[in-house]
Design a protein around this motif. Structure first.
Motif, PDB file in Angstrom:
ATOM      1  N   ARG A 113      -2.086-115.960 -54.881  1.00 16.16           N
ATOM      2  CA  ARG A 113      -2.069-117.181 -54.653  1.00 16.16           C
ATOM      3  C   ARG A 113      -0.969-117.908 -54.362  1.00 16.16           C
ATOM      4  O   ARG A 113      -0.198-118.433 -53.794  1.00 16.16           O
ATOM      5  N   ALA A 114      -0.257-117.522 -55.731  1.00 17.67           N
ATOM      6  CA  ALA A 114       0.557-119.159 -56.126  1.00 17.67           C
ATOM      7  C   ALA A 114       2.115-118.114 -55.682  1.00 17.67           C
ATOM      8  O   ALA A 114       3.205-118.827 -55.201  1.00 17.67           O
ATOM      9  N   ILE A 115       2.568-116.706 -55.742  1.00 21.07           N
ATOM     10  CA  ILE A 115       3.758-116.651 -55.602  1.00 21.07           C
ATOM     11  C   ILE A 115       3.504-116.169 -53.934  1.00 21.07           C
ATOM     12  O   ILE A 115       4.866-116.933 -53.019  1.00 21.07           O
ATOM     13  N   ASN A 116       2.477-116.113 -52.330  1.00 27.89           N
ATOM     14  CA  ASN A 116       2.824-116.553 -51.638  1.00 27.89           C
ATOM     15  C   ASN A 116       3.404-117.852 -51.546  1.00 27.89           C
ATOM     16  O   ASN A 116       3.954-117.683 -50.559  1.00 27.89           O
ATOM     17  N   VAL A 117       2.403-118.851 -52.007  1.00 22.11           N
ATOM     18  CA  VAL A 117       2.997-120.323 -52.076  1.00 22.11           C
ATOM     19  C   VAL A 117       4.532-120.209 -52.647  1.00 22.11           C
ATOM     20  O   VAL A 117       5.341-120.561 -50.887  1.00 22.11           O
ATOM     21  N   LEU A 118       5.207-119.842 -53.049  1.00 22.84           N
ATOM     22  CA  LEU A 118       6.812-119.310 -53.395  1.00 22.84           C
ATOM     23  C   LEU A 118       7.343-118.712 -52.425  1.00 22.84           C
ATOM     24  O   LEU A 118       8.466-119.062 -52.040  1.00 22.84           O
ATOM     25  N   ASN A 119       6.718-117.838 -51.611  1.00 17.63           N
ATOM     26  CA  ASN A 119       7.553-116.618 -50.323  1.00 17.63           C
ATOM     27  C   ASN A 119       7.445-117.634 -49.546  1.00 17.63           C
ATOM     28  O   ASN A 119       8.375-117.436 -48.133  1.00 17.63           O
ATOM     29  N   GLU A 120       6.129-118.371 -49.218  1.00 19.82           N
ATOM     30  CA  GLU A 120       6.684-119.269 -48.205  1.00 19.82           C
ATOM     31  C   GLU A 120       7.255-120.472 -47.408  1.00 19.82           C
ATOM     32  O   GLU A 120       7.616-120.784 -46.913  1.00 19.82           O
ATOM     33  N   SER A 121       7.410-121.000 -49.313  1.00 17.90           N
ATOM     34  CA  SER A 121       8.341-122.204 -49.162  1.00 17.90           C
ATOM     35  C   SER A 121       9.930-122.063 -49.206  1.00 17.90           C
ATOM     36  O   SER A 121      10.349-120.838 -49.745  1.00 17.90           O
ATOM     37  N   PRO A 122      10.456-123.139 -48.435  1.00 16.00           N
ATOM     38  CA  PRO A 122      12.268-123.119 -48.075  1.00 16.00           C
ATOM     39  C   PRO A 122      13.026-123.529 -49.772  1.00 16.00           C
ATOM     40  O   PRO A 122      12.300-123.502 -50.416  1.00 16.00           O
ATOM     41  N   SER A 123      14.098-122.960 -49.946  1.00 15.57           N
ATOM     42  CA  SER A 123      15.206-123.510 -50.632  1.00 15.57           C
ATOM     43  C   SER A 123      15.012-125.107 -51.182  1.00 15.57           C
ATOM     44  O   SER A 123      14.402-125.988 -49.514  1.00 15.57           O
ATOM     45  N   ASN A 124      15.527-125.075 -51.923  1.00 13.63           N
ATOM     46  CA  ASN A 124      15.042-126.340 -52.603  1.00 13.63           C
ATOM     47  C   ASN A 124      14.009-126.570 -52.956  1.00 13.63           C
ATOM     48  O   ASN A 124      14.082-128.274 -51.498  1.00 13.63           O
ATOM     49  N   CYS A 125      13.022-126.420 -52.674  1.00 17.65           N
ATOM     50  CA  CYS A 125      11.298-127.266 -52.590  1.00 17.65           C
ATOM     51  C   CYS A 125      10.927-127.575 -54.325  1.00 17.65           C
ATOM     52  O   CYS A 125      11.582-126.371 -55.085  1.00 17.65           O
ATOM     53  N   VAL A 126      10.001-127.881 -54.441  1.00 21.09           N
ATOM     54  CA  VAL A 126       9.651-128.799 -55.927  1.00 21.09           C
ATOM     55  C   VAL A 126       7.995-128.210 -55.324  1.00 21.09           C
ATOM     56  O   VAL A 126       7.394-128.366 -54.563  1.00 21.09           O
ATOM     57  N   LEU A 127       7.495-127.146 -56.542  1.00 24.29           N
ATOM     58  CA  LEU A 127       6.593-126.922 -56.567  1.00 24.29           C
ATOM     59  C   LEU A 127       5.378-127.345 -58.009  1.00 24.29           C
ATOM     60  O   LEU A 127       6.117-127.135 -58.377  1.00 24.29           O
ATOM     61  N   VAL A 128       4.497-128.047 -57.126  1.00 22.24           N
ATOM     62  CA  VAL A 128       3.797-129.154 -58.588  1.00 22.24           C
ATOM     63  C   VAL A 128       2.357-127.854 -58.904  1.00 22.24           C
ATOM     64  O   VAL A 128       1.596-128.172 -58.272  1.00 22.24           O
ATOM     65  N   THR A 129       2.644-127.497 -59.733  1.00 22.01           N
ATOM     66  CA  THR A 129       0.951-127.058 -60.502  1.00 22.01           C
ATOM     67  C   THR A 129       0.538-127.235 -62.098  1.00 22.01           C
ATOM     68  O   THR A 129       1.188-128.708 -62.178  1.00 22.01           O
ATOM     69  N   HIS A 130       0.028-126.204 -62.655  1.00 22.24           N
ATOM     70  CA  HIS A 130      -0.327-126.091 -63.193  1.00 22.24           C
ATOM     71  C   HIS A 130       0.032-125.722 -64.483  1.00 22.24           C
ATOM     72  O   HIS A 130       0.767-124.340 -64.577  1.00 22.24           O
ATOM     73  N   GLY A 131       0.537-125.605 -65.682  1.00 19.42           N
ATOM     74  CA  GLY A 131       0.222-124.930 -66.818  1.00 19.42           C
ATOM     75  C   GLY A 131       0.311-123.015 -66.577  1.00 19.42           C
ATOM     76  O   GLY A 131       1.185-122.609 -67.176  1.00 19.42           O
ATOM     77  N   ASN A 132      -1.157-122.742 -66.663  1.00 17.21           N
ATOM     78  CA  ASN A 132      -1.820-121.547 -66.722  1.00 17.21           C
ATOM     79  C   ASN A 132      -1.649-121.112 -65.606  1.00 17.21           C
ATOM     80  O   ASN A 132      -0.272-119.739 -65.242  1.00 17.21           O
TER      81      ASN A 132
END
Length: 176
Positions: A113-132
């Motif tokens: 699920r997290a990699i799907n967000v990353l793949n959909e995100s454009p370059s120069n994007c900040v993704l804010v999440t949690h440690g695990n």
């Protein structure tokens, strides 16, 4: 090449979805403004948890960028039960990616699920999440990342992922 800034939230008062930032966390959120001041950022995507949103809000305001909330960046649920040996079980999930506890999700499920967000995100994007979840994203790009790396994360923490067609690099940027 695609550049993603992966951010772990600032210090908080608890683990609940609505946990506030601590006084230290509020200071750290202001430090993130300075940290990102000269970095090219075009998008910000955050976990729905309050501590994640509040960690990046000052940076978003300073750069005049709206925060997009994405449920897929929420912290991974290890189990719905109260586990006395949760740390030991969490460690096992870094080697057995399919280990799934009652009411929880496996490392593999959380990573997807997290990699799907990353793949959909454009370059120069900040993704804010949690440690695990952050550790699992990093592990996706470098199999050697594991439990000890999760334990060494700070609040906040910032990594940059540079993703090319056939390769990727990970760099820890937060050094406080």
């Amino acid at each position: 090449m695609k550049t993603i800034y992966l951010v772990r939230h600032c210090s908080a008062t608890g683990q609940e979805p609505d946990a506030e930032l601590s006084d230290l966390g509020l200071q750290q959120a202001d430090e993130l403004v300075s940290f990102f001041k000269n970095k090219k950022i075009q998008h910000i995507v955050s976990s729905p948890f309050k501590r994640a949103q509040d960690s990046i809000q000052p940076t978003a305001q300073s750069k005049n960028i709206p925060i997009t909330i994405d449920e897929r960046l929420a912290e991974r649920t290890l189990s719905s039960g109260n586990l006395t040996n949760w740390l030991e079980l969490l460690e096992k999930t870094f080697t057995d990616l399919d280990l799934k506890l009652d009411g929880g999700e496996s490392s593999r499920e959380a990573t997807v699920r997290a990699i799907n967000v990353l793949n959909e995100s454009p370059s120069n994007c900040v993704l804010v999440t949690h440690g695990n979840l952050m550790s699992l994203i990093l592990k996706h790009f470098d199999e050697s990342i594991g439990f000890k790396d999760w334990k060494s994360l700070s609040n906040p923490d910032v990594y940059t992922l540079t993703i090319g067609n056939n390769d990727s690099t990970i760099e820890r940027l937060w050094t406080k």
